[in-house]
Write a protein that holds these residues in place. Structure first.
Motif, PDB file in Angstrom:
ATOM      1  N   UNK A 240     -36.516  41.898   0.300  1.00 48.20           N
ATOM      2  CA  UNK A 240     -37.006  43.258   0.524  1.00 48.20           C
ATOM      3  C   UNK A 240     -38.510  43.246   0.258  1.00 48.20           C
ATOM      4  N   UNK A 241     -39.286  43.585   1.277  1.00 45.30           N
ATOM      5  CA  UNK A 241     -40.744  43.538   1.160  1.00 45.30           C
ATOM      6  C   UNK A 241     -41.300  44.908   0.782  1.00 45.30           C
ATOM      7  N   UNK A 242     -42.339  44.891  -0.024  1.00 44.70           N
ATOM      8  CA  UNK A 242     -43.068  46.105  -0.350  1.00 44.70           C
ATOM      9  C   UNK A 242     -42.407  46.970  -1.397  1.00 44.70           C
ATOM     10  N   UNK A 243     -41.319  46.519  -2.002  1.00 46.22           N
ATOM     11  CA  UNK A 243     -40.628  47.298  -3.019  1.00 46.22           C
ATOM     12  C   UNK A 243     -40.359  46.408  -4.236  1.00 46.22           C
ATOM     13  N   UNK A 244     -40.356  47.024  -5.401  1.00 44.98           N
ATOM     14  CA  UNK A 244     -39.997  46.279  -6.601  1.00 44.98           C
ATOM     15  C   UNK A 244     -38.510  46.460  -6.868  1.00 44.98           C
ATOM     16  N   UNK A 245     -37.816  45.353  -7.048  1.00 39.46           N
ATOM     17  CA  UNK A 245     -36.376  45.401  -7.309  1.00 39.46           C
ATOM     18  C   UNK A 245     -36.077  44.579  -8.564  1.00 39.46           C
ATOM     19  N   UNK A 246     -35.037  44.986  -9.268  1.00 41.56           N
ATOM     20  CA  UNK A 246     -34.550  44.225 -10.425  1.00 41.56           C
ATOM     21  C   UNK A 246     -33.042  44.090 -10.308  1.00 41.56           C
ATOM     22  N   UNK A 247     -32.519  43.012 -10.848  1.00 45.27           N
ATOM     23  CA  UNK A 247     -31.071  42.758 -10.786  1.00 45.27           C
ATOM     24  C   UNK A 247     -30.525  42.499 -12.183  1.00 45.27           C
ATOM     25  N   UNK A 248     -29.316  42.962 -12.416  1.00 47.94           N
ATOM     26  CA  UNK A 248     -28.651  42.765 -13.705  1.00 47.94           C
ATOM     27  C   UNK A 248     -27.212  42.300 -13.464  1.00 47.94           C
ATOM     28  N   UNK A 249     -26.787  41.354 -14.297  1.00 46.72           N
ATOM     29  CA  UNK A 249     -25.385  40.911 -14.228  1.00 46.72           C
ATOM     30  C   UNK A 249     -24.527  41.823 -15.106  1.00 46.72           C
ATOM     31  N   UNK A 250     -23.412  42.275 -14.571  1.00 43.59           N
ATOM     32  CA  UNK A 250     -22.505  43.146 -15.307  1.00 43.59           C
ATOM     33  C   UNK A 250     -21.081  42.626 -15.182  1.00 43.59           C
ATOM     34  N   UNK A 251     -20.254  42.875 -16.218  1.00 44.25           N
ATOM     35  CA  UNK A 251     -18.866  42.396 -16.151  1.00 44.25           C
ATOM     36  C   UNK A 251     -17.993  43.295 -15.285  1.00 44.25           C
ATOM     37  N   UNK A 252     -16.944  42.726 -14.747  1.00 46.90           N
ATOM     38  CA  UNK A 252     -15.894  43.466 -14.045  1.00 46.90           C
ATOM     39  C   UNK A 252     -14.631  43.350 -14.888  1.00 46.90           C
ATOM     40  N   UNK A 253     -14.033  44.468 -15.235  1.00 48.01           N
ATOM     41  CA  UNK A 253     -12.860  44.450 -16.107  1.00 48.01           C
ATOM     42  C   UNK A 253     -11.734  43.602 -15.519  1.00 48.01           C
ATOM     43  N   UNK A 276      -8.723  36.819 -16.216  1.00 49.94           N
ATOM     44  CA  UNK A 276     -10.115  36.648 -16.628  1.00 49.94           C
ATOM     45  C   UNK A 276     -10.948  37.776 -16.020  1.00 49.94           C
ATOM     46  N   UNK A 277     -11.976  38.259 -16.739  1.00 53.96           N
ATOM     47  CA  UNK A 277     -12.870  39.275 -16.163  1.00 53.96           C
ATOM     48  C   UNK A 277     -13.738  38.658 -15.074  1.00 53.96           C
ATOM     49  N   UNK A 278     -14.271  39.513 -14.221  1.00 55.02           N
ATOM     50  CA  UNK A 278     -15.164  39.047 -13.178  1.00 55.02           C
ATOM     51  C   UNK A 278     -16.616  39.335 -13.524  1.00 55.02           C
ATOM     52  N   UNK A 279     -17.498  39.057 -12.575  1.00 52.73           N
ATOM     53  CA  UNK A 279     -18.924  39.312 -12.758  1.00 52.73           C
ATOM     54  C   UNK A 279     -19.502  39.882 -11.470  1.00 52.73           C
ATOM     55  N   UNK A 280     -20.530  40.702 -11.622  1.00 51.10           N
ATOM     56  CA  UNK A 280     -21.225  41.220 -10.453  1.00 51.10           C
ATOM     57  C   UNK A 280     -22.709  41.336 -10.757  1.00 51.10           C
ATOM     58  N   UNK A 281     -23.490  41.278  -9.686  1.00 51.61           N
ATOM     59  CA  UNK A 281     -24.942  41.484  -9.782  1.00 51.61           C
ATOM     60  C   UNK A 281     -25.246  42.859  -9.193  1.00 51.61           C
ATOM     61  N   UNK A 282     -25.857  43.706  -9.994  1.00 51.97           N
ATOM     62  CA  UNK A 282     -26.269  45.029  -9.534  1.00 51.97           C
ATOM     63  C   UNK A 282     -27.780  45.006  -9.357  1.00 51.97           C
ATOM     64  N   UNK A 302     -23.034  43.173  -5.866  1.00 51.43           N
ATOM     65  CA  UNK A 302     -22.434  41.974  -5.283  1.00 51.43           C
ATOM     66  C   UNK A 302     -21.556  41.297  -6.331  1.00 51.43           C
ATOM     67  N   UNK A 303     -20.300  41.116  -5.977  1.00 46.27           N
ATOM     68  CA  UNK A 303     -19.372  40.425  -6.877  1.00 46.27           C
ATOM     69  C   UNK A 303     -19.630  38.939  -6.808  1.00 46.27           C
ATOM     70  N   UNK A 308      -9.596  37.848 -12.297  1.00 44.59           N
ATOM     71  CA  UNK A 308      -8.243  37.316 -12.112  1.00 44.59           C
ATOM     72  C   UNK A 308      -7.271  38.214 -12.861  1.00 44.59           C
ATOM     73  N   UNK A 309      -6.248  38.641 -12.176  1.00 46.36           N
ATOM     74  CA  UNK A 309      -5.264  39.540 -12.772  1.00 46.36           C
ATOM     75  C   UNK A 309      -4.431  38.824 -13.831  1.00 46.36           C
TER      76      UNK A 309
END
Length: 415
Positions: A240-253, A276-282, A302-303, A308-309
């Motif tokens: 993405x050009x011309x914009x400032x973006x940040x990403x954070x990893x968060x858990x998925x229950x 097992x819990x999952x992970x996603x990038x927000x 993005x997951x 895993x159930x």
């Protein structure tokens, strides 16, 4: 003999007797507390014999002994035991576990009640097919992922793992069940400057973006192009050009599925599949004013690792003859309704879960026709808890509750 001498001799004899009695009573064995204890014990035994008619009727039972119902090697056995855990029980019964065998509940589970159920599942042959590689093993695990994990084969949440029968042992090169692993393709992605690893079954970059629900916004671009085929270790850039973006990893229950099992004692559990819990990038687009952040909005989630159930079996078995209240409590019936529910069920089936009358009414509360009960509780003959849930709903739906059902039963003889 002179009378004075006889009197003297008698007096000496009496004094010696008194001294002997004092000596005996003064010894520690005949101390006052000890004598009191035996006195009270004698009174207690006498009172018990009077009340019981002189014939003791009680039986001594060791406080640390429990009855266990154990199923193994095609047979079921009820044994009294002082074993403290499932592992201790198997040791005492000389039941040996081989590679791949499964015990429910787990070996560390305490045995703390009568009619405690233990199930030993013996391993059967399994062939794990992982691409061109095949692993032959034995397993009694309940799910395909559990079999693979038990065999020490690493799979990722995005991998498809299926348990399949062997139809043609010459073609499949196996006479056992097969666990077939369909591996997801690992790729590298740079998402607005954040490096992540994804696994996908998509064939092209564009299909992967759809699978991962990545939407390109205004000013976004992707490299390589969407129609580029994906291979292992492909690198994909979302920019993405011309914009400032940040990403954070968060858990998925971690999702949890609970299944009821009447072969396990009420209150015990067994993990059929480890989850097992999952992970996603927000990713956020940051709004700046004079170089300071004044707000942000989510532009992508993005997951990166699917959860895993976890599958947990919950025991529902209770011995009705031992404790009807446990059955009613397990079914969710209010304690204030126990008396009314007990009256209705006692007069309908005498608490026999397998009761069927000449009209085809079945179960604890005699559902008519019995097929209605079977549709709700497939194992109704051995699952009183499910039955009582069904009849609890019936009592509430037709009579407003167990008290109304009880009144109708008393007045009419049926409900």
């Amino acid at each position: 003999m002179p009378e004075r001498f006889k009197a003297f001799t008698k007096r000496v004899s009496q004094q010696q007797h008194v001294q002997k009695v004092r000596y005996v009573i003064g010894r520690p064995f005949f101390s006052v507390p000890f004598a009191t204890f035996f006195g009270l014990l004698a009174i207690g035994v006498a009172a018990f014999l009077i009340v019981s008619g002189g014939e003791p009727t009680f039986k001594l039972k060791a406080n640390d002994s429990n009855l266990v119902i154990i199923s193994y090697d095609g047979k079921q056995q009820t044994v009294p035991t002082q074993a403290r855990t499932v592992k201790d029980l198997l040791r005492r019964l000389n039941i040996t576990l081989e590679k791949g065998d499964v015990v429910e509940p787990s070996l560390a589970t305490p045995i703390d009640s009568d009619n405690f159920r233990v199930n030993v599942y013996r391993a059967t042959p399994v062939t794990i097919v992982d691409g061109d590689h095949k692993t032959f093993t034995y397993s009694a695990a309940a799910t395909s992922r559990s079999i693979v994990k038990q065999a020490g084969v690493t799979v990722y949440p995005e991998d498809n793992v299926k348990l399949l029968p062997t139809y043609n042992f010459l073609q499949d090169n196996s006479i056992a069940q097969r666990v077939v692993i369909d591996r997801a393709t690992p790729i590298h992605m740079n998402l607005y400057g954040t490096s992540i690893t994804l696994r996908t079954h998509a064939k092209t970059v564009g299909d992967m973006l759809k699978e991962k629900d990545i939407t390109l916004g205004e000013g976004d671009s992707v490299q390589p192009t969407k129609n580029t085929p994906l291979t292992a270790q492909t690198s994909v850039f979302v920019i993405r050009k011309g914009k400032q973006v940040v990403s954070q990893e968060q858990p998925i229950d971690m999702p949890v599925e609970e299944v009821e099992d009447n072969t396990l004692s009420f209150g015990t559990t067994a993990i059929r599949q480890q989850g097992a819990p999952g992970k996603k990038i927000v990713t956020y687009e940051v709004e700046l004013q004079n170089g300071q952040e004044i707000g942000r909005r989510v532009i992508q989630e993005v997951t990166t690792q699917e959860p895993v159930k976890q599958i947990v079996a919950k025991g529902t078995y209770v011995d009705i003859a031992k404790d009807r209240t446990t059955v009613m409590a397990a079914a969710g019936i209010a304690r204030g309704d126990f008396t009314y529910a007990d009256y209705v069920i006692e007069h309908e089936s005498h608490w026999n879960p397998g009761a069927v009358n000449s009209a085809g009414c079945a179960g604890l509360g005699q559902a008519c026709p019995g097929s209605k009960l079977a549709a709700t509780c497939p194992s109704w003959r051995t699952d009183p808890v499910c039955q009582m849930r069904y009849f609890d709903g019936y009592a509430k739906g037709r009579y407003g509750g167990w008290y109304g059902a009880y009144q109708h039963k008393v007045a009419n003889g049926w409900w």
